[in-house]
Scaffold this active site. Sequence first.
Site, PDB file in Angstrom:
ATOM      1  N   HIS A  89      38.507  49.764  32.273  1.00  0.00           N
ATOM      2  CA  HIS A  89      37.960  48.639  33.164  1.00  0.00           C
ATOM      3  C   HIS A  89      36.642  47.984  32.583  1.00  0.00           C
ATOM      4  CE1 HIS A  89      38.389  47.798  37.770  1.00  0.00           C
ATOM      5  NE2 HIS A  89      38.293  46.680  36.748  1.00  0.00           N
TER       6      HIS A  89
ATOM      7  N   ASP B   7      40.041  49.330  43.640  1.00  0.00           N
ATOM      8  CA  ASP B   7      39.417  50.703  42.723  1.00  0.00           C
ATOM      9  C   ASP B   7      39.347  52.001  43.458  1.00  0.00           C
ATOM     10  OD1 ASP B   7      38.164  52.193  40.560  1.00  0.00           O
ATOM     11  OD2 ASP B   7      37.378  50.545  39.587  1.00  0.00           O
TER      12      ASP B   7
ATOM     13  N   HIS C  46      36.498  53.596  42.289  1.00  0.00           N
ATOM     14  CA  HIS C  46      35.395  53.824  41.950  1.00  0.00           C
ATOM     15  C   HIS C  46      34.455  52.502  42.263  1.00  0.00           C
ATOM     16  CE1 HIS C  46      37.856  56.580  39.789  1.00  0.00           C
ATOM     17  NE2 HIS C  46      37.020  57.468  39.939  1.00  0.00           N
TER      18      HIS C  46
ATOM     19  N   ASP D   7      32.181  51.464  39.856  1.00  0.00           N
ATOM     20  CA  ASP D   7      31.753  51.024  38.661  1.00  0.00           C
ATOM     21  C   ASP D   7      30.590  50.171  38.541  1.00  0.00           C
ATOM     22  OD1 ASP D   7      34.321  52.145  37.701  1.00  0.00           O
ATOM     23  OD2 ASP D   7      35.335  50.205  37.944  1.00  0.00           O
TER      24      ASP D   7
ATOM     25  N   HIS E 271      33.368  52.327  31.151  1.00  0.00           N
ATOM     26  CA  HIS E 271      34.118  51.897  32.012  1.00  0.00           C
ATOM     27  C   HIS E 271      33.560  52.082  33.642  1.00  0.00           C
ATOM     28  CE1 HIS E 271      36.905  55.626  33.136  1.00  0.00           C
ATOM     29  NE2 HIS E 271      35.418  56.137  32.681  1.00  0.00           N
TER      30      HIS E 271
ATOM     31  N   ASP F 238      42.461  48.233  39.288  1.00  0.00           N
ATOM     32  CA  ASP F 238      42.492  49.668  38.458  1.00  0.00           C
ATOM     33  C   ASP F 238      43.445  50.282  39.288  1.00  0.00           C
ATOM     34  OD1 ASP F 238      41.632  52.271  38.062  1.00  0.00           O
ATOM     35  OD2 ASP F 238      39.682  51.409  37.633  1.00  0.00           O
TER      36      ASP F 238
ATOM     37  N   ASP G 222      43.866  53.456  39.538  1.00  0.00           N
ATOM     38  CA  ASP G 222      43.424  54.437  40.442  1.00  0.00           C
ATOM     39  C   ASP G 222      43.041  54.136  41.599  1.00  0.00           C
ATOM     40  OD1 ASP G 222      40.522  53.992  40.375  1.00  0.00           O
ATOM     41  OD2 ASP G 222      40.368  54.912  38.490  1.00  0.00           O
TER      42      ASP G 222
ATOM     43  N   GLU H  79      43.460  50.673  33.535  1.00  0.00           N
ATOM     44  CA  GLU H  79      43.329  51.917  33.707  1.00  0.00           C
ATOM     45  C   GLU H  79      44.738  52.825  33.819  1.00  0.00           C
ATOM     46  OE1 GLU H  79      40.815  53.708  32.953  1.00  0.00           O
ATOM     47  OE2 GLU H  79      38.943  52.555  33.066  1.00  0.00           O
TER      48      GLU H  79
END
Length: 313
Positions: A107, A134, A136, A138, A151, A237, A239, A282
């Site tokens: 990412h 996402d 996360h 980030d 990332h 992303d 994830d 990712e």
Amino acid sequence: MNHQQPSQQATQVALIGVPTDVGASRLGAAMGPDALRVAQLGSALAHLGVQAHDIGNLAGPPNPRGERDDAGMRNLAECLAWNQITHDAVWQALQQGRLPIMLGGDHVLATGSISAVARHCRAKGQRLRVLWLDAHSDCNTPDNSPSGNMHGMPVASLCGLGPRALAEMSGQLPALPASAFCQIGLRSVDAYEKHMIRELGLEVYDMRAIDELGMREVMRRALADLGPDDHLHLSFDVDFLDPEIAPGTGTPVRGGPNYREAQLCMEMIADTGRLGSLDIVELNPALDLRNQTAELVVDLVQSLFGQSTLVRP
């Protein structure tokens, strides 16, 4: 049986493979672009009447698996190089009138991709809206990153924080205001990032918000102020998805959106007709089961470009 409605998006897309995991903690995301090709991304788009021009994989420096530098970052020089290469390829695709689909890679590459989109939108006088799907946030900075992995820093970089060479890649500091971002699906956010979310004023719908409001209402709010001339960028992303359905990613977090919730996200984005650029990042086939995550991503991208169960007005 699925029936397709005509895509409201640009019919010309550029597939841009960026095979690197220099910003990640685990190896394998570098193989993401080819996993998506094995899952027939190009022909899936062609089935919807979208002409996909695959420029192949970009070339850049290898992953040195380095230690943190004095500023708290790993592989900064390589991350800068890959982001500049990504920026230039995305910029060229936009100049050619194609919708860029950046196939990551990790990412950190969104810094280069979104910097190019921001530059393009400034030149055209368009407002940019970024949906960040996402687990996360980030938005770590080098000073406060628990890992030093780049990332985890692209949102902070795009908001003008962190390494100056990354933050200025669009030709302006910051590349875009924090108010341009909307983050959806968050469920793994460290203490400093919670502080940064408040400081920057980021619009966030974490998994609790999705549980309480439902995905339909979250997406309605996320897309509510999208104007007819706005450019919508999706940074997706893998994830973001629950690892039960998408195991092929380096930082999985339980409790993410399920298949139908993810499909609804993509279909509601398609309904706007404003999608102008896309990151897919990712995806780590080394951690996948028979490429099922890549195949799921291709399925979701088809929904993003107009495929739906029924023909809708």
